[in-house]
Design an enzyme around this catalytic site. Structure first.
Site, PDB file in Angstrom:
ATOM      1  N   MET A  57      -8.970   8.222  -0.319  1.00  0.00           N
ATOM      2  CA  MET A  57      -9.843   8.826   0.842  1.00  0.00           C
ATOM      3  C   MET A  57     -10.199   9.965   0.562  1.00  0.00           C
ATOM      4  O   MET A  57      -9.487  11.130   0.142  1.00  0.00           O
ATOM      5  CB  MET A  57      -9.055   8.464   2.047  1.00  0.00           C
ATOM      6  N   SER A 113       0.889  -1.206  -0.073  1.00  0.00           N
ATOM      7  CA  SER A 113      -0.156  -0.010  -0.118  1.00  0.00           C
ATOM      8  C   SER A 113       0.900   1.076  -0.113  1.00  0.00           C
ATOM      9  O   SER A 113       1.872   1.519   1.039  1.00  0.00           O
ATOM     10  CB  SER A 113      -0.768   0.112   1.180  1.00  0.00           C
ATOM     11  N   ASP A 143      -4.855   3.722  -2.007  1.00  0.00           N
ATOM     12  CA  ASP A 143      -6.174   3.913  -1.191  1.00  0.00           C
ATOM     13  C   ASP A 143      -6.328   5.453  -1.548  1.00  0.00           C
ATOM     14  O   ASP A 143      -5.607   6.322  -1.344  1.00  0.00           O
ATOM     15  CB  ASP A 143      -5.540   3.931   0.204  1.00  0.00           C
ATOM     16  N   HIS A 172      -8.257   1.465  -4.817  1.00  0.00           N
ATOM     17  CA  HIS A 172      -9.358   1.496  -3.720  1.00  0.00           C
ATOM     18  C   HIS A 172      -9.886   2.559  -3.296  1.00  0.00           C
ATOM     19  O   HIS A 172      -9.298   3.334  -2.670  1.00  0.00           O
ATOM     20  CB  HIS A 172      -8.639   0.489  -2.412  1.00  0.00           C
ATOM     21  N   HIS A 195      -1.188  -1.029  -4.543  1.00  0.00           N
ATOM     22  CA  HIS A 195      -2.356  -0.879  -3.747  1.00  0.00           C
ATOM     23  C   HIS A 195      -2.254   0.664  -3.526  1.00  0.00           C
ATOM     24  O   HIS A 195      -1.604   1.177  -2.818  1.00  0.00           O
ATOM     25  CB  HIS A 195      -2.560  -1.518  -2.643  1.00  0.00           C
ATOM     26  N   GLY A 229      -4.015   3.909   8.212  1.00  0.00           N
ATOM     27  CA  GLY A 229      -3.090   2.680   8.416  1.00  0.00           C
ATOM     28  C   GLY A 229      -2.530   2.406   9.818  1.00  0.00           C
ATOM     29  O   GLY A 229      -2.813   2.923  10.670  1.00  0.00           O
ATOM     30  N   GLY A 230      -1.905   1.160  10.015  1.00  0.00           N
ATOM     31  CA  GLY A 230      -1.292   0.873  11.250  1.00  0.00           C
ATOM     32  C   GLY A 230      -2.319   0.216  12.247  1.00  0.00           C
ATOM     33  O   GLY A 230      -1.891  -0.033  13.531  1.00  0.00           O
ATOM     34  N   ASP A 274      -7.315  -6.358   3.292  1.00  0.00           N
ATOM     35  CA  ASP A 274      -6.646  -5.165   3.518  1.00  0.00           C
ATOM     36  C   ASP A 274      -6.837  -4.666   5.032  1.00  0.00           C
ATOM     37  O   ASP A 274      -7.806  -4.597   5.675  1.00  0.00           O
ATOM     38  CB  ASP A 274      -7.140  -4.042   2.628  1.00  0.00           C
ATOM     39  N   GLY A 278      -3.958  -4.646   8.694  1.00  0.00           N
ATOM     40  CA  GLY A 278      -2.994  -5.586   9.568  1.00  0.00           C
ATOM     41  C   GLY A 278      -2.547  -6.704   9.024  1.00  0.00           C
ATOM     42  O   GLY A 278      -2.230  -7.810   9.906  1.00  0.00           O
ATOM     43  N   GLY A 321      -9.634   3.859   6.800  1.00  0.00           N
ATOM     44  CA  GLY A 321      -9.277   5.455   7.170  1.00  0.00           C
ATOM     45  C   GLY A 321      -7.804   5.452   7.482  1.00  0.00           C
ATOM     46  O   GLY A 321      -7.451   6.435   7.051  1.00  0.00           O
ATOM     47  N   MET A 333     -12.261  -5.565   4.407  1.00  0.00           N
ATOM     48  CA  MET A 333     -11.452  -5.012   5.214  1.00  0.00           C
ATOM     49  C   MET A 333     -11.274  -5.643   6.559  1.00  0.00           C
ATOM     50  O   MET A 333     -12.299  -5.868   7.213  1.00  0.00           O
ATOM     51  CB  MET A 333     -12.302  -3.511   5.434  1.00  0.00           C
ATOM     52  N   MET A 364     -12.259   4.763  -1.244  1.00  0.00           N
ATOM     53  CA  MET A 364     -13.029   5.012   0.160  1.00  0.00           C
ATOM     54  C   MET A 364     -13.496   6.411  -0.145  1.00  0.00           C
ATOM     55  O   MET A 364     -12.992   7.308   0.859  1.00  0.00           O
ATOM     56  CB  MET A 364     -11.913   5.058   1.183  1.00  0.00           C
TER      57      MET A 364
END
Length: 219
Positions: free
Chosen positions: A37, A8, A35, A66, A33, A144-145, A175, A177, A142, A137, A68
């Site tokens: 948002m 990502s 994201d 992706h 990947h 990462g981490g 997607d 963790g 929203g 998901m 969002m």
């Protein structure tokens, strides 16, 4: 079946994005990947068309985008123009999901649908055969981490059963963790593609980390 690793870009160092792109190009990764948002559908804002277009100029692998965002239909043709190969929208953001999926395919992209952690697999029963990919998901979208949600294994197994029962060709992507501690179990549950952000880019050797994830996922 092939297993796909999709680092990502959201977790990369934005002050040296070229380095991250080259690392992925030269690694065992399969997809980029990306994201997107909007700060409305999710409580964060990432990046838009200009950054994706810039990544596309140098990316030598599949662009897995992706969304969002709310009302993704407004931007489908734009994402095709800037280089998306796979375009995934959220079930929760689409009023007329079938129409959205057909619009993505009309533009020549592969079409995916993402489900938030609280959304059951059953909502896809009437559209699963139209999909190229389902993105599960395993954290709340929203940021990462975040910590991996354990119920994800059950959802992947349920989705795998739905795909088998329906005859769909959809891939299962996960997607949130994803690490070397859970990727084998995710693969065994039925996942085909794995998004890894912080785990890759915060490691000492991101390319080596990607290779290790690929080996573990393919066991």
């Amino acid at each position: 079946m092939n297993k796909f690793i999709a680092p990502s870009i959201l977790a990369a160092d934005f002050t040296n994005l070229q380095h991250a792109i080259e690392m992925i190009n030269n690694s065992k990764a399969d997809w980029f990947h990306i994201d997107v948002m909007d700060g409305v559908f999710v409580p964060n804002i990432s990046f838009g068309m200009p950054v994706i277009k810039a990544i596309k100029k140098h990316a030598a692998k599949t662009m897995d985008v992706h969304l969002m965002i709310v009302d993704p239909d407004r931007y489908i043709s734009n994402f095709k123009k800037v280089g998306a190969d796979i375009l995934t929208v959220h079930y929760e953001a689409c009023t007329h999901l079938h129409r959205t999926i057909q619009a993505i395919k009309t533009e020549g992209m592969k079409a995916g649908v993402s489900l938030n952690p609280h959304t059951p697999i059953a909502v896809l029963e009437d559209i699963i055969c139209d999909l190229d990919l389902v993105l599960i998901m395993s954290v709340n979208p929203g940021f990462g981490g975040q910590s991996f949600i354990e119920n994800t294994y059950k959802k992947i197994e349920q989705l795998k059963n739905l795909i088998a029962y329906s005859g769909s060709k959809a891939l299962i992507e996960v997607d949130g963790g994803v690490t070397d501690k859970n990727i084998e179990q995710l693969s065994e549950a039925g996942a085909d593609a794995f998004v890894a952000g912080s785990f890759v880019f915060k490691s000492e050797n991101p390319s080596e980390t990607i290779s290790n994830l690929k080996i573990l996922a393919s066991k």
